[in-house]
Design an enzyme around this catalytic site. Structure first.
Site, PDB file in Angstrom:
ATOM      1  N   GLU A  47       0.845  -1.220   0.000  1.00  0.00           N
ATOM      2  CA  GLU A  47       0.000   0.000   0.000  1.00  0.00           C
ATOM      3  C   GLU A  47       0.876   1.264   0.000  1.00  0.00           C
ATOM      4  O   GLU A  47       1.855   1.339   0.753  1.00  0.00           O
ATOM      5  CB  GLU A  47      -0.855  -0.034   1.282  1.00  0.00           C
ATOM      6  N   LYS A 123      -9.281   2.714  -2.556  1.00  0.00           N
ATOM      7  CA  LYS A 123      -9.625   2.051  -1.287  1.00  0.00           C
ATOM      8  C   LYS A 123     -11.018   2.452  -0.817  1.00  0.00           C
ATOM      9  O   LYS A 123     -11.322   3.636  -0.690  1.00  0.00           O
ATOM     10  CB  LYS A 123      -8.573   2.415  -0.242  1.00  0.00           C
ATOM     11  N   CYS A 156      -5.542  -3.191   2.099  1.00  0.00           N
ATOM     12  CA  CYS A 156      -5.409  -3.224   3.570  1.00  0.00           C
ATOM     13  C   CYS A 156      -6.745  -3.487   4.268  1.00  0.00           C
ATOM     14  O   CYS A 156      -7.307  -4.565   4.131  1.00  0.00           O
ATOM     15  CB  CYS A 156      -4.762  -1.916   4.031  1.00  0.00           C
TER      16      CYS A 156
END
Lengths: 271, 271
Positions: A47, A123, A156
């Site tokens: 990330e 995200k 994540c």
């Protein structure tokens, strides 16, 4: 290791330098070259790898470091993908000008071995404290066919939500790729293993290691098979992990969770 | 162990005898008495504990062993609950006469310390090969308030579906109770731990141990806390496990998964 029956993929776990894009891109180039010489067809970086995760808060810093989807970092990485004939997935801070406003996203991009962008993902589930400078994405990840494997990216905290992984597997994903920046050991040791097991899917978990700003990363990058077993793990050291993704092995050993769901009972979790 | 700040609960893991209800009820009475003398307020027995799990296939055998919700086994267990002032959750094969037909369910019943049935639950996700004599349930579990804790029951394979556990926690459950008959180590070691962690909920996992028919059970009954940690585990031996369920500890150490969900994106998993 033979990749005759699948996609030979790699995860790079290593320490980049916070806010030093030049250094980080150089590190990425070294690993891309190394993976290519090992016949890897897809390399995955963590990330926000081009900048580091603990970005200084405030719009001026983000403005300086974020790039558009096809900005200078993409141009370089795309060129290396083509030069070394390797697919690349990497996390970066994305900037978008839209309707007179500027938006920043925590994004991951998938470049094919010809250097073209196959998918850009923003995200969806932002980590409350540290992702506060970003706008959450609004689109589910794409499912991309690459070298015989159907792949979805998430970032994540996204993968900690069983709903999102399930949605992507129902869309056909056989490999879930997770660039991450995680400090919790239990995410790697029980949670992402459960995601793979409960969906009969491969999972590639690409974390940072070492220290960055006030954070000590957990490392433990891994490839996980559809039985929830760790194929290979990086522990807490710099590592180029490799695994063959053979989608024939997505046929479950247990009865199929996908076949035995009762979606008519699950309405309350989607409202 | 003090239960000043919570519910002192127990899981019994032990070998019952297949198709010998008299023996199994006697074993249950012994454990109820033992738990009561330890000041336990709720004791939990595994899936189909009154008869054993590997019931002979075919309607004649099931017909002989199954009982209505308030049948002779309930009458006895209810009496012990009242006599020993303890709540009891137990799995049993349920029989129902309805509209001229007879239905069989893999059920669990929750009896309070006054001997009244608080909830009767019929397994929703049947294990394909061994549950074939049963009709799947059609109702989500109840959320029952008992001694200050909001409790939902589910049975074995049910808890392997993140959708069901999530639905029950969204309805307010603080403790998920899972009577089970499981042979897979990974269910106990990674999957039910993930369920607790991703929902910030306590979980009581009550498995059989030893051999029964062709099956070797995994044991590993446990109480799991809302961080996904095992509070106590029975390994593979006969055991009366105890733990205090303190719902103040459901306040998550991580940011709340429940608060950070994006349910507007999850529609595809509920259709």
């Amino acid at each position: 290791m033979s990749a005759d029956n699948g996609l030979l993929a790699a995860v790079y776990q290593g320490s980049n330098v916070l806010c030093d894009k030049e250094h980080n891109l150089s590190l990425m180039k070294d690993q891309i070259k190394r993976a290519s010489s090992d016949k890897v067809k897809l390399i995955i970086f963590p990330e926000l790898f081009t900048t580091g995760y603990c970005l200084p808060k405030g719009s001026e810093d983000i403005e300086r470091l974020a790039e558009t989807q096809n900005g200078p970092s993409f141009q370089k990485i795309s060129q290396w993908a083509s030069e070394y004939q390797i697919g690349i997935i990497y996390g970066y801070p994305e900037k978008e000008d839209k309707d007179g406003s500027v938006y920043y996203y925590n994004s991951a991009q998938f470049i094919d071995k010809q250097g073209s962008s196959l998918s850009n993902y923003r995200k969806l589930h932002l980590w409350p404290s540290t992702d506060k400078d970003f706008t959450p994405g609004s689109q589910l990840p794409d499912v991309v066919s690459y070298e015989g494997v159907k792949i979805a990216m998430m970032i994540c905290y996204d993968a900690e939500f069983p709903e999102l992984v399930r949605a992507m597997v129902l869309k056909g994903s056989q490999l879930i790729v997770v660039p991450t920046a995680d400090t919790y050991i239990s995410t790697a040791t029980i949670m992402v293993r459960t995601r793979a097991l409960e969906n009969h899917v491969f999972l590639a978990y690409a974390n940072h290691c070492g220290r960055e700003s006030h954070i000590k990363y957990a490392g433990l990058s891994s490839f996980i098979n559809p039985d929830g077993d760790i194929i290979v793990s990086a522990e807490d050291k710099e590592s180029l992990l490799k695994a063959v993704i053979n989608v024939d092995l997505c046929t479950p050993k247990r009865p199929s969770y996908l076949d035995n769901r009762r979606p008519e009972l699950y309405a309350s979790i989607a409202v």
